[in-house]
Write a protein that holds these residues in place. Structure first.
Motif, PDB file in Angstrom:
ATOM      1  N   LEU A  38     -29.662  60.237 -28.491  1.00 43.80           N
ATOM      2  CA  LEU A  38     -30.217  58.881 -28.413  1.00 43.80           C
ATOM      3  C   LEU A  38     -29.166  57.834 -28.749  1.00 43.80           C
ATOM      4  CD1 LEU A  38     -33.729  59.407 -30.029  1.00 43.80           C
ATOM      5  CD2 LEU A  38     -33.228  58.890 -27.659  1.00 43.80           C
ATOM      6  N   TYR A  39     -28.332  58.119 -29.726  1.00 41.52           N
ATOM      7  CA  TYR A  39     -27.272  57.179 -30.082  1.00 41.52           C
ATOM      8  C   TYR A  39     -26.338  56.946 -28.893  1.00 41.52           C
ATOM      9  CZ  TYR A  39     -23.080  55.340 -32.245  1.00 41.52           C
ATOM     10  OH  TYR A  39     -21.985  54.576 -32.535  1.00 41.52           O
ATOM     11  N   VAL A  40     -25.935  58.012 -28.219  1.00 43.74           N
ATOM     12  CA  VAL A  40     -25.030  57.879 -27.070  1.00 43.74           C
ATOM     13  C   VAL A  40     -25.699  57.090 -25.956  1.00 43.74           C
ATOM     14  CG1 VAL A  40     -23.862  59.173 -25.247  1.00 43.74           C
ATOM     15  CG2 VAL A  40     -23.698  59.932 -27.618  1.00 43.74           C
ATOM     16  N   TRP A  41     -26.944  57.412 -25.624  1.00 40.58           N
ATOM     17  CA  TRP A  41     -27.630  56.718 -24.528  1.00 40.58           C
ATOM     18  C   TRP A  41     -27.883  55.249 -24.859  1.00 40.58           C
ATOM     19  CZ3 TRP A  41     -28.055  57.943 -19.661  1.00 40.58           C
ATOM     20  CH2 TRP A  41     -27.912  59.275 -19.293  1.00 40.58           C
ATOM     21  N   ILE A  42     -28.268  54.961 -26.075  1.00 44.46           N
ATOM     22  CA  ILE A  42     -28.499  53.558 -26.451  1.00 44.46           C
ATOM     23  C   ILE A  42     -27.186  52.789 -26.420  1.00 44.46           C
ATOM     24  CG2 ILE A  42     -29.153  52.066 -28.382  1.00 44.46           C
ATOM     25  CD1 ILE A  42     -31.337  54.129 -29.035  1.00 44.46           C
ATOM     26  N   SER A  43     -26.103  53.408 -26.890  1.00 41.72           N
ATOM     27  CA  SER A  43     -24.804  52.739 -26.865  1.00 41.72           C
ATOM     28  C   SER A  43     -24.354  52.470 -25.434  1.00 41.72           C
ATOM     29  CB  SER A  43     -23.749  53.597 -27.569  1.00 41.72           C
ATOM     30  OG  SER A  43     -24.111  53.817 -28.895  1.00 41.72           O
TER      31      SER A  43
END
Length: 135
Positions: free
Chosen positions: A93-98
């Motif tokens: 989720l962190y990668v996709w949100i970033s």
């Protein structure tokens, strides 16, 4: 279930362990670990638990209740479904949100600041080309 020791056996063990018990090298601690299958937190977290200690069946009313000097309770439960999904996929989720925030900022910069990012090319005045039929 906690280990049961009859009164004579407990007295003999206490007498034999008297010196280490008094000096603090040994203690009479019993730990009870309970696994509650399927216990998961809801929207409102668990704030209170009730533990009931019952007397043993062979004693008359009021007798046979275990003596407790100190007790503690540690509750470990499963997270609710949505929080569990977020916890297990937190790096993804962190990668996709970033990445999505970066793309949104890039689009914003291209749309709002287009003249600064991509300068216009000046069109040169060209003389009209001669067509083959004119003459």
């Amino acid at each position: 279930m906690l280990r049961f020791r009859s009164e004579p056996i407990r007295l003999v063990q206490t007498f034999l362990k008297m010196v280490p018990l008094v000096t603090g090298y040994v203690s009479e601690i019993q730990t009870l670990s309970l696994k509650l299958k399927g216990f998961a937190e809801k929207d409102i977290p668990t704030a209170c638990l009730k533990v009931m200690i019952e007397q043993r069946a062979e004693f008359r009313p009021g007798a046979g209740i275990p003596e407790l000097y100190d007790a503690s309770l540690s509750l470990e439960s499963d997270l609710p479904f949505f929080k569990k999904v977020i916890w297990k996929w937190r790096k993804t989720l962190y990668v996709w949100i970033s990445m999505s925030l970066f793309v949104m900022e890039l689009l914003f910069a291209l749309v709002c600041c287009r003249p600064l990012v991509i300068p216009r090319t000046r069109s040169r005045d060209r003389p009209p080309s001669n067509s083959p039929g004119s003459g």
